[in-house]
Write a protein that holds these residues in place. Sequence first.
Motif, PDB file in Angstrom:
ATOM      1  N   ASP A 146       0.641  -1.111  -0.167  1.00 42.74           N
ATOM      2  CA  ASP A 146      -0.169  -0.190  -0.116  1.00 42.74           C
ATOM      3  C   ASP A 146       0.841   1.251  -0.027  1.00 42.74           C
ATOM      4  N   ASN A 147       2.024   1.130  -0.183  1.00 42.18           N
ATOM      5  CA  ASN A 147       3.022   2.478  -0.293  1.00 42.18           C
ATOM      6  C   ASN A 147       3.362   2.946  -1.850  1.00 42.18           C
ATOM      7  N   PHE A 148       3.349   1.857  -2.626  1.00 40.40           N
ATOM      8  CA  PHE A 148       3.608   2.001  -4.064  1.00 40.40           C
ATOM      9  C   PHE A 148       4.835   2.904  -4.370  1.00 40.40           C
ATOM     10  N   LEU A 149       5.585   2.762  -3.645  1.00 38.51           N
ATOM     11  CA  LEU A 149       7.082   3.418  -3.829  1.00 38.51           C
ATOM     12  C   LEU A 149       8.121   2.405  -3.495  1.00 38.51           C
ATOM     13  N   ASP A 150       9.073   2.232  -4.465  1.00 36.22           N
ATOM     14  CA  ASP A 150      10.249   1.165  -4.314  1.00 36.22           C
ATOM     15  C   ASP A 150       9.838  -0.001  -3.837  1.00 36.22           C
ATOM     16  N   CYS A 151       8.874  -0.625  -4.610  1.00 41.97           N
ATOM     17  CA  CYS A 151       8.265  -2.003  -4.395  1.00 41.97           C
ATOM     18  C   CYS A 151       7.602  -2.635  -5.713  1.00 41.97           C
ATOM     19  N   TYR A 152       7.509  -3.947  -5.684  1.00 43.43           N
ATOM     20  CA  TYR A 152       7.015  -4.544  -6.784  1.00 43.43           C
ATOM     21  C   TYR A 152       5.858  -5.286  -6.640  1.00 43.43           C
ATOM     22  N   ILE A 187      10.958   4.816  -7.231  1.00 40.61           N
ATOM     23  CA  ILE A 187      11.311   5.303  -5.747  1.00 40.61           C
ATOM     24  C   ILE A 187      10.890   6.753  -5.606  1.00 40.61           C
ATOM     25  N   ASP A 188      10.601   7.257  -6.791  1.00 38.78           N
ATOM     26  CA  ASP A 188      10.266   9.012  -6.827  1.00 38.78           C
ATOM     27  C   ASP A 188       9.010   9.333  -7.573  1.00 38.78           C
ATOM     28  N   LYS A 189       7.991   8.501  -7.449  1.00 39.56           N
ATOM     29  CA  LYS A 189       6.762   8.747  -8.457  1.00 39.56           C
ATOM     30  C   LYS A 189       6.178   9.899  -7.591  1.00 39.56           C
ATOM     31  N   GLY A 190       5.735  11.090  -8.561  1.00 37.53           N
ATOM     32  CA  GLY A 190       5.053  12.155  -8.093  1.00 37.53           C
ATOM     33  C   GLY A 190       3.683  12.041  -7.568  1.00 37.53           C
ATOM     34  N   ALA A 191       3.330  13.035  -6.697  1.00 39.27           N
ATOM     35  CA  ALA A 191       1.934  12.839  -6.247  1.00 39.27           C
ATOM     36  C   ALA A 191       0.996  12.997  -7.130  1.00 39.27           C
ATOM     37  N   THR A 214      -5.009  -1.059  -6.835  1.00 42.03           N
ATOM     38  CA  THR A 214      -4.265  -1.437  -5.833  1.00 42.03           C
ATOM     39  C   THR A 214      -2.977  -2.308  -6.457  1.00 42.03           C
ATOM     40  N   ILE A 215      -3.046  -2.785  -7.723  1.00 44.54           N
ATOM     41  CA  ILE A 215      -2.103  -3.538  -8.334  1.00 44.54           C
ATOM     42  C   ILE A 215      -1.508  -2.381  -9.348  1.00 44.54           C
ATOM     43  N   ILE A 216      -1.854  -1.820 -10.279  1.00 44.12           N
ATOM     44  CA  ILE A 216      -1.662  -0.873 -11.184  1.00 44.12           C
ATOM     45  C   ILE A 216      -2.130   0.472 -10.515  1.00 44.12           C
TER      46      ILE A 216
END
Length: 670
Positions: free
Chosen positions: A99-105, A127-131, A488-490
Motif C-alpha cells: 500500500d505504499n507504491f514506492l520502491d516496491c513490486y 522510488i520517486d513517483k510524483g503525487a 491497488t495493483i496498477i
Amino acid sequence: MSYQTSQVRSIYHLSRTNVVLPSSDCQQAPSSTRHSYITSIHSIIALILWTFLSLNALLDPIKTFYGYYIYTDSENQPAVWDMTVENNYNNKTSNVCNDNFLDCYYELPVYGTGVLASSVCRSYYPIDKGATQHFGTFFANCTLSNGNHIYLPNSEFATTQWSLLLSSQEKSCISTLGEGDSFPCDSYTTVEGRVLYFRPSRTTAPTWCKEFGGYYILNKDNNQLDVLVANISNPLKLSFTSIPLIHNTTVYNLFGILGCSADLTIGGAGGHISSSAWYGTTIGLWMAHTSNSPAGNTINIIDDMVNVATMTSVDGNITQIHTFYKDAIRCSLLLIVIYYRLSSIYYPMWLVYNNQEKPFWSWVFKRHMGLVLHKRERRNMTILFFLTVEAIMSTEDIVMYCQQSVFTYPTLLALALKYMSITRIIWPSSFILLIVSRFIQIILGSRYAFALSEDLFLLGAPVIWFYMPAYVTSKGVRLFQGWRWTGTIIHHYGNTILKVYENQVSVLTLYYDLFGAFTLMSCLTTICIGCLWQSLTRTSSIMSVILSNSIYYRCIKDVQEKHCNIEKVLRECNKKFPPEIVYQITKAKLPATHLCEAMNLASEGFICLVYGEYELLGTTEWGFNSPIFNEKGHAAVINGCQVAYQSTVTRVTLAHITSRPQVLGVPDLQ
C-alpha cells in the motif's frame, strides 16, 4: 421606370456633379516632406492588411458557427499531448508492495491473448513517483512460458502507463476485469455516431462504467501494441490480463475474453473543462483517437538505480457536451449582430459603392482610407453587450483553441482560424471601454468622452496570440476535473469522469480566472497608449495610420473649435455625438479634395434621403432610416458636397412631401 423615380435620380446626378471644393479652413494638406513615406508600396501594404482584417470581420460569424459545429464531434478537434516523465527504479533490493507504491513490486501471472500471455511478470514502482504523476512506465522483468527472461522496456519494446475505461450494460460483466468500483454513467453520441461516456449518471442509466490504469507495451519492430490490465476479481489469485490492440482503434469489445459484452476504451475519458451556467453544464471530453501511446524510453544506470525516461505521445480529440440551449442562445446573439451589421453597416456601404461605376478593387484601393469595418458597432452598447455575452459563453471553446494551438500541429489555415476565434476575448474589453466612456460623458460632459476601440485589436491581439495560449496551457491539470488515484495493483493517477463535477466552476468564474486580468489590463493599456498617441501625433488612432493609404493630422484650427461642415452638423445634431466621436467619424479625407470619404461615412450608418427636391443627410440603424435634425428641428440638407441645416426644412415639411423617401448612398462631404 416611373417619371418620379427618373426625376429623383436626375436631381441626385445634378447634385453630385455640382461639386464645390471646400475651403482650406477645414483641413490643411500635409507637407510632402512630412508624408514622404506614404508611397505606392505603403498603399499596397495597407490595402493587403485592410483586406485581411476586413475579411476576418466579414467571416467572423461563419467561423464562429463552424466552431459551434466542430465541437459537437470529436473527429474534428484534435488534441495531442506530448510529454516525458522520468523516474528511478530499484530492481535489486525492492520489496513486495504494501500500500505504499514506492520502491516496491508486484509479481503476478499473466493471462489473456497478448504478447506476454502465459508469463510471470514482476512490475516495479519507482522510488520517486510524483503525487500527481499521470503517465508512468511499465518497468518489469518477465519470465516467458519457455523459460526465457525479458526486461521491459528495452530496444525492442517501449512501455508506458496510461488510462482505461470499461463499460457494459451488465454490472457483473465488468466486475471480472480491472480495478475499482463500477458506477452508472451517462453516454453521448457524436454526429458521426461515436458513443462517449462523459459523467456519472444523474438519473437512471443503462450503462455501467469502471476506470483504472493499464500498462501499454509497444513492439517497435512490427507496431504491435498490447495492454496489461490487473485482475482482482479473485483476491486470492491476483493476475494480469494481456489484451492485444490495433493501431488507430480505441474501442474493443471483450466478449471473447469475458464471455459477455463489454467495451474497453483506450485512454479512458478525460473530463476537460467542466463548467456550469444558467443554460446548463458544459463538459469538454477528451478521448483518444489512436492507441499508440508509448513513444519510446531512454534507460540509464546510475549506481544501483535504473533511470528511465518515458516519452508519451497521446493523440486524441475533444468533444464539447452541452445543452441545446447554449448553442441556441449563442446563435441567436450572433444572428442579431449579423442583422445589425447588414442593415446598419453593410447596406449603407453598398449604396455608396452602387453610386459609382468603377471596378471594386480599383475603387477600394483609393477609398478604404484605413476603414475599420465594424467600428460603429463598437460604440453600440447593445451589440457590444451581445458580443461580450457570446464570448463569455464560449470560454470553454476559447480554452480548447488555446491548448490546441500549443499542443497540436494544425495547418496554417486551421491555426489562423483558431487564433481568430481566441481573439473574441477582446469584446469584453471593448464593452468595458464603452461603459467607461459613457460614464465619463455623463459625469464630466460629452467633450471628455473618448473612442479608443479601434486600437484595442491592434494592441490586444499580439498579447492574445503570443501569450494567451501558452498562459492557458500552463494551467495544466488544473483545467481538468476529477483527478483521482485508482487501483491497488496498477496504482494510477488519472483524469476521471466519476468526479467530473468535483471541481466544476461557473463559466463566469472560469472566464475571470483565465482572462480577467487580461481584460482589465488591455483596457488600461489601450486608454494610456491611445491618449498618448493622440497627444503626440494628433491622429485619432494607431490603426488608422497603419491601414490608411493617406494620413492626415488634426488641423490646429480644431483646437480653436472651427470645424468642417459635416463635423459642425454632427456636433449640433440631436443625436448628441461627443466631439471625439465626431472627429473619428469625419477623420478620413480624400487627398485631392479634402472631402470626408463616403465609404467611411457609410460605415457609420450615414445615408442620403431624397424628399422631393431635398437631399438630406440621414442615418440607418436596425433597418430604420431617419434624417438628421438639430435641436431646433431643422434638417441637414446636402447641396453638392456641402451639408448644413436649413430652417425651412423641418419634419412637417418632409411629412408633406412623402413618408417613404428614396434611399441613396451618402456622397463625399465637406
